[in-house]
Design a protein around this motif. Structure first.
Motif, mmCIF file in Angstrom:
data_model
loop_
_atom_site.group_PDB
_atom_site.id
_atom_site.type_symbol
_atom_site.label_atom_id
_atom_site.label_comp_id
_atom_site.label_asym_id
_atom_site.label_seq_id
_atom_site.Cartn_x
_atom_site.Cartn_y
_atom_site.Cartn_z
ATOM 1 N N LEU A 70 -30.857 -3.904 10.174
ATOM 2 C CA LEU A 70 -31.583 -2.905 11.208
ATOM 3 C C LEU A 70 -29.945 -1.492 10.787
ATOM 4 N N VAL A 73 -31.535 -0.049 7.708
ATOM 5 C CA VAL A 73 -31.600 1.422 8.119
ATOM 6 C C VAL A 73 -31.056 2.041 8.072
ATOM 7 N N PHE A 298 -35.129 5.020 3.539
ATOM 8 C CA PHE A 298 -35.425 4.731 4.663
ATOM 9 C C PHE A 298 -36.302 3.843 4.480
ATOM 10 N N TYR A 302 -36.821 0.415 6.323
ATOM 11 C CA TYR A 302 -37.827 -0.204 7.148
ATOM 12 C C TYR A 302 -38.677 -1.564 7.252
ATOM 13 N N ASN A 303 -39.586 -1.201 6.349
ATOM 14 C CA ASN A 303 -40.202 -2.242 5.467
ATOM 15 C C ASN A 303 -39.773 -3.728 5.568
ATOM 16 N N TYR A 305 -37.024 -4.544 7.139
ATOM 17 C CA TYR A 305 -36.388 -4.689 8.718
ATOM 18 C C TYR A 305 -38.146 -5.421 8.990
ATOM 19 N N ARG A 306 -38.868 -4.592 9.020
ATOM 20 C CA ARG A 306 -40.685 -5.468 9.199
ATOM 21 C C ARG A 306 -40.843 -6.925 9.133
ATOM 22 N N VAL A 340 -37.479 0.287 18.886
ATOM 23 C CA VAL A 340 -37.484 1.004 17.443
ATOM 24 C C VAL A 340 -38.533 1.954 16.502
ATOM 25 N N ILE A 344 -39.475 5.771 16.324
ATOM 26 C CA ILE A 344 -39.725 6.046 14.917
ATOM 27 C C ILE A 344 -41.281 6.064 14.765
ATOM 28 N N ASN A 370 -46.441 -2.141 8.272
ATOM 29 C CA ASN A 370 -45.279 -1.622 7.712
ATOM 30 C C ASN A 370 -45.654 -0.043 7.466
ATOM 31 N N LEU A 483 -33.352 7.312 16.712
ATOM 32 C CA LEU A 483 -33.700 5.938 15.411
ATOM 33 C C LEU A 483 -32.417 5.306 15.163
#
Length: 560
Positions: A70, A73, A298, A302-303, A305-306, A340, A344, A370, A483
């Motif tokens: 995170l 991100v 970013f 983010y991906n 994290y996902r 989150v 987003i 994603n 975010l």
């Protein structure tokens, strides 16, 4: 009478635990198994505690991994929040500038952050040059020149220095004497071999646009060296001195340097080639490449994290949680993912009624939630509508007064509009600031207007340098800024939900470890106590067996 020794009566007591196994025991009782069973019964609780510690440690590791993902991100979107360093960002990519030049072989440019954008027509008429003059050539650079006397020299931006010569000084000696004072005079000397036995002293001004001045001390040294003619004029001018001449939007600029910092505010021009017949277009604009790079980073962050979240939600073919799903059904993970996801999916409605979202940037969700990036769409919106990108992503403040600026914005509202009625004393001191006649909403401190705690304006600090009057102010908090705030609450290194959870687990583990250590220490003490106790029983049994054997021998002797 037969006599039996009693030395074995202390065997169990002296040998302790090793004498208590079923093979060593005189009674045939496996005391060691009894002891181990009783000790293990007490260690069961410690084992359960250790298992809890192991579970907690795995959870701490998972929380730490989530926190790091995170934070990555947030690092990627920090510069996209349209905030200055004073309002909490490490950089503001929307304030960074770049110069886009039609022909960068003629000149280049660097631009300071925050410089006004605009387009300029630049024509480089002439480059600035370094004045360069030469002495007459001589056959050796080490033989005596036969010149005795002195002269002074300096460049226009230097200070005159005196060079003294003896008749046995060589060209090399003269060069070294001049260079010893080059930082003062602004003139550098060098020797060029122009032929097999021909050497020439060259004097060069350190900086462009500055003429070299030579003055003989009265002994004719300069004319003897061939630096001046009989009239005292420069004899061998190799490169004439000249200034740079540049036309900018039809205005002629003359400077002594090819680096021009003061022609266009915030822009430094670096001239390379004179091209008097070519007008080169230069656009000073937002640094789009940096913004694109941040958006791309970013999507990747983010991906990542996902992917972690998906792993924590994984199940086996039988429907049970996967072994890697340490945070399966974890309430904190669920809370963070919901927060989150909410941020987003932020949308911004412009004054024209257009709805901006990640899709505006060419970013969409795939079947696994994603992000996917369409670079063509991103390139198009960056080049054609950077203002919409800024409005979608960043914190934006508009004010009806140019004298009003933002110092801090930590308000909980994602959008806010109000009119400040400001009273300023004749000496420029702020007296008060109110909204709809309510002066309790803000506190005035010097030239700062601070939103009071418990109000809708808490976390806002404005700076005002104008006169009394009303100022309309609007705030809108974009997707990246919202975010970033949500992730900071969840994953900040020092004060966040994840940091608190990790600290709590580590504190709990410390307490549990202490309890486990105490149980195990007590169990070992219990083992020692039992060992001694059963050793005494074994010894007593051995003593009884010995006595019985003695009695048996006595009866046998009596019968005989």
């Amino acid at each position: 009478m037969t006599t039996v020794s009693s030395t074995s009566s202390t065997t169990a007591a002296s040998t302790g635990y090793s004498a208590l196994s079923s093979t060593s025991s005189g009674t045939g009782i496996d005391y060691s198994a009894l002891i181990e069973a009783k000790v293990q019964a007490r260690l069961v609780k410690a084992d359960r505690i250790d298992s809890k510690i192991t579970t907690n440690e795995a959870k701490v590791t998972a929380y730490s991994d989530l926190q790091e993902l995170l934070q990555t991100v947030n690092s990627s979107i920090d510069g996209l929040r349209n905030r200055s360093t004073s309002t909490g960002a490490s950089s503001n990519l929307f304030g960074q500038r770049a110069a886009y030049i039609g022909d960068d072989d003629v000149f280049s440019a660097t631009v300071e952050d925050g410089t006004d954008t605009g387009t300029y027509s630049v024509t480089v008429q002439q480059l600035a040059t370094k004045h360069k003059i030469g002495a007459d050539a001589v056959s050796s650079k080490t033989d005596a020149l036969g010149q005795s006397g002195s002269f002074t020299l300096q460049a226009a931006d230097g200070t005159a220095v005196t060079i003294s010569m003896d008749s046995d000084d060589s060209l090399t000696d003269l060069r070294d004497a001049i260079n010893e004072q080059k930082s003062t005079s602004g003139v550098t000397a060098s020797i060029v071999q122009v032929g097999d036995s021909s050497y020439q002293l060259i004097l060069t001004a350190t900086n462009t646009g500055n003429a070299i001045t030579l003055t003989d001390g009265g002994d004719g040294v300069l004319s003897g060296l061939g630096l001046t003619d009989d009239d005292g004029a420069v004899k061998n001018e190799l490169v004439a001195v000249q200034n740079a001449i540049v036309d900018i939007d039809g205005v002629t600029i003359t400077r002594s340097s090819n680096t021009i910092e003061d022609a266009i505010e915030g822009v430094t021009l670096n001239l390379y080639t004179a091209s008097p017949d070519t007008a080169v277009s230069m656009e000073v604009s937002t640094d789009l490449s940096s913004i694109k790079s941040a958006i791309t980073d970013f999507v990747d962050a983010y991906n990542a994290y996902r992917e972690f979240v998906t792993q924590q939600q994984a199940t086996t073919s039988s429907g049970t949680k996967s072994d890697d799903a340490t945070l399966f059904a974890d309430s904190l993970l669920r809370q963070i993912t919901q927060s989150v996801s909410s941020m987003i999916n932020t949308t911004i409605t412009t004054d024209d009624g257009d709805v901006l979202s990640l899709a505006t940037l060419g970013i969409t969700f795939d079947s696994s939630n994603n992000l996917e990036l369409d670079e063509d769409t991103l390139n198009s919106v960056l080049s054609s509508d950077i203002d919409s990108v800024q409005q979608l992503l960043g914190l934006n403040m508009t004010s009806s007064s140019s004298q009003m600026s933002l110092l801090r914005y930590d308000a909980s509202q994602s959008s806010l509009s109000f009119t400040l009625d400001i009273d300023v004393a004749s000496d420029g001191t702020l007296n008060s600031a109110s909204v709809d006649g309510d002066s309790s909403l803000f506190t005035v401190k010097g030239n700062r207007i601070v939103g009071n705690e418990g109000t809708a304006y808490e976390g806002i600090v404005l700076v005002y340098s104008g006169t009394s009057g009303s100022v309309d102010i609007d705030f809108s908090q974009g997707l990246a800024d919202r975010l970033y705030g949500a992730i900071s609450d969840a994953a900040d290194e020092y004060d966040s939900d994840l940091t608190t959870a990790i600290d709590d687990l580590e504190t709990q583990d410390t307490t549990l470890q202490s309890r486990s250590d105490t149980i195990r220490t007590n169990a070992e003490t219990y083992r020692t106590t039992l060992t001694a106790y059963y050793a005494r029983l074994e010894a007593a049994a051995e003593q009884a067996a010995l006595l019985l054997k003695q009695l048996t021998y006595s009866d046998d002797d009596s019968d005989s």
